[in-house]
Design a protein around this motif. Sequence first.
Motif, PDB file in Angstrom:
ATOM      1  N   LYS A 159     -20.631 -29.260 -73.951  1.00 44.77           N
ATOM      2  CA  LYS A 159     -19.450 -30.134 -74.064  1.00 44.77           C
ATOM      3  C   LYS A 159     -19.394 -31.149 -72.927  1.00 44.77           C
ATOM      4  O   LYS A 159     -18.991 -32.297 -73.130  1.00 44.77           O
ATOM      5  N   ASP A 160     -19.785 -30.737 -71.719  1.00 46.02           N
ATOM      6  CA  ASP A 160     -19.816 -31.664 -70.592  1.00 46.02           C
ATOM      7  C   ASP A 160     -20.918 -32.703 -70.768  1.00 46.02           C
ATOM      8  O   ASP A 160     -20.710 -33.914 -70.595  1.00 46.02           O
ATOM      9  N   ALA A 161     -22.116 -32.223 -71.112  1.00 50.50           N
ATOM     10  CA  ALA A 161     -23.274 -33.110 -71.182  1.00 50.50           C
ATOM     11  C   ALA A 161     -23.112 -34.191 -72.240  1.00 50.50           C
ATOM     12  O   ALA A 161     -23.485 -35.354 -72.016  1.00 50.50           O
ATOM     13  N   CYS A 162     -22.546 -33.846 -73.395  1.00 49.33           N
ATOM     14  CA  CYS A 162     -22.487 -34.812 -74.497  1.00 49.33           C
ATOM     15  C   CYS A 162     -21.604 -36.012 -74.170  1.00 49.33           C
ATOM     16  O   CYS A 162     -21.710 -37.055 -74.813  1.00 49.33           O
ATOM     17  N   LYS A 163     -20.741 -35.892 -73.148  1.00 50.49           N
ATOM     18  CA  LYS A 163     -19.869 -37.012 -72.767  1.00 50.49           C
ATOM     19  C   LYS A 163     -20.624 -38.118 -72.045  1.00 50.49           C
ATOM     20  O   LYS A 163     -20.186 -39.274 -72.041  1.00 50.49           O
ATOM     21  N   VAL A 164     -21.761 -37.762 -71.403  1.00 55.22           N
ATOM     22  CA  VAL A 164     -22.457 -38.749 -70.578  1.00 55.22           C
ATOM     23  C   VAL A 164     -23.954 -38.847 -70.863  1.00 55.22           C
ATOM     24  O   VAL A 164     -24.605 -39.816 -70.454  1.00 55.22           O
ATOM     25  N   ALA A 165     -24.519 -37.852 -71.553  1.00 55.05           N
ATOM     26  CA  ALA A 165     -25.971 -37.832 -71.787  1.00 55.05           C
ATOM     27  C   ALA A 165     -26.343 -38.716 -72.968  1.00 55.05           C
ATOM     28  O   ALA A 165     -25.528 -39.011 -73.845  1.00 55.05           O
ATOM     29  N   GLU A 166     -27.609 -39.111 -72.990  1.00 56.48           N
ATOM     30  CA  GLU A 166     -28.133 -39.856 -74.136  1.00 56.48           C
ATOM     31  C   GLU A 166     -28.251 -38.942 -75.362  1.00 56.48           C
ATOM     32  O   GLU A 166     -27.897 -39.325 -76.478  1.00 56.48           O
ATOM     33  N   TYR A 167     -28.697 -37.707 -75.119  1.00 53.50           N
ATOM     34  CA  TYR A 167     -29.021 -36.805 -76.227  1.00 53.50           C
ATOM     35  C   TYR A 167     -28.985 -35.379 -75.712  1.00 53.50           C
ATOM     36  O   TYR A 167     -29.441 -35.099 -74.599  1.00 53.50           O
ATOM     37  N   VAL A 168     -28.421 -34.458 -76.507  1.00 49.90           N
ATOM     38  CA  VAL A 168     -28.304 -33.059 -76.090  1.00 49.90           C
ATOM     39  C   VAL A 168     -28.751 -32.153 -77.233  1.00 49.90           C
ATOM     40  O   VAL A 168     -28.287 -32.296 -78.372  1.00 49.90           O
ATOM     41  N   VAL A 169     -29.649 -31.233 -76.924  1.00 49.55           N
ATOM     42  CA  VAL A 169     -30.018 -30.180 -77.871  1.00 49.55           C
ATOM     43  C   VAL A 169     -29.563 -28.851 -77.295  1.00 49.55           C
ATOM     44  O   VAL A 169     -29.786 -28.562 -76.118  1.00 49.55           O
ATOM     45  N   HIS A 170     -28.926 -28.061 -78.152  1.00 48.51           N
ATOM     46  CA  HIS A 170     -28.442 -26.744 -77.740  1.00 48.51           C
ATOM     47  C   HIS A 170     -29.260 -25.698 -78.478  1.00 48.51           C
ATOM     48  O   HIS A 170     -29.128 -25.536 -79.690  1.00 48.51           O
ATOM     49  N   SER A 171     -30.122 -25.009 -77.754  1.00 49.76           N
ATOM     50  CA  SER A 171     -31.005 -23.997 -78.346  1.00 49.76           C
ATOM     51  C   SER A 171     -30.438 -22.602 -78.115  1.00 49.76           C
ATOM     52  O   SER A 171     -30.109 -22.228 -76.988  1.00 49.76           O
TER      53      SER A 171
END
Length: 419
Positions: free
Chosen positions: A201-213
């Motif tokens: 939830k934190d990363a998706c606010k500022v990252a280009e792309y997020v994968v949750h494995s």
Amino acid sequence: MKVVVVGAGSGGLCAARHNLAAGLEVIVYEQTGEIGGTWVYRDEVGKDEYGLDIHSSMYQGLMTNLPKEIMGFPDYRIVNDENSFITSAKVLEFHHLYADHYDLKKWIKFHHHVVRVVPHGESQWEVLVKNLTENTYSTTIFDAIFICNGHYSSPSYPDYPGREIYRGRQMHSHDYRSKDIFCGERVLVIGAGPSGFDLVKDACKVAEYVVHSHHWAELPRTPFPSNVVQKCVDVSRLTADGVVFADSTSESFTIIVYCTGYNFKFPFLSVDCGVTVEQNYLHPLYQHCLNINHPTMAFIGICNFVIASQMMDLQVRFALKFITGAKDLPPKEEMFASEKYEITRRLKKGIGLRKAHFLGTDQGKYFEELARIADIEPLPPVFATLHTEICKLIRSDIINFRRHNYKIVDDYTFEKLTE
């Protein structure tokens, strides 16, 4: 009796409180300069000013994943006018209120690092401690020991092939502090515990792309932003610029975050203390708490997926009944048989040794058993019931579950106040 308590977090504070109430002499050794254990936030990661591992895994903006109504102690609740889910700062404030209410801080020796614990005679303990500020050592003999050093300080990493060749950044959630590190990055978050979802939830606010494995049986039903991909597939191996998943797909990432749990760590216990850690299974323990070989040693709070502070209070009261001699322990053979039965039952259900102390939906029965065996005040069943409700809600709506508020009606009933 002279009792030593290792750690001044939730478990250590309630251990001190109940030992003092029983009329025992108590010393609490706390490695840092503050109470609160894992609830204390520090910007620093890695080593502290004394070269010791930083204990706390707290990150900025953390909100509790349990409602405050079940997070206090049985006879000292978290009371305020806020929502059920509160900030970590409020939880830490509660620990100070609790410590002040029972006048516990004067019994705590801050900046004291427990170096070695060795059996002394039949039932006592020789404890070597380093005063970090004065750089001096001292040894004291105690009649009993309560080990309350927590289990969120020694990160567990999966043993993926290729970790040594990956050129990006690898980190454990233990060292996560702020979402700023994810700005513009391609992020892989591994693990679906509370920290895993919080970091996504934190990363998706500022990252280009997020994968949750992770290996949930099915994808979470909660919708995520378009830059987040939920992948119910484990990582197979790392490459120079990313990973290959178990389904043979591959992707590139600039940061890999391991939200993969923690290992029990008791480096201060000598080998003759009579306990062993095997794949995170600490044994032999009677009722996940008392060292069967030396039952004047109690481990408080090692069980996972529980109402931690409530359980720790119950465990302390359980252990004290036997340590003080108010009740006699069962024969050693009976305690070994009890532990063997429990671990065999879990293994037959497909639960590995690493989850030997995971309770979850079994916690209500465990609480009842502790109270029955030691003849102590039980926990209200509603606590475990509400915990189970929250766990279900997290799985169904990981993004929004904290919007609800709860009220404890009586020992068996709670109300959900908002939808």
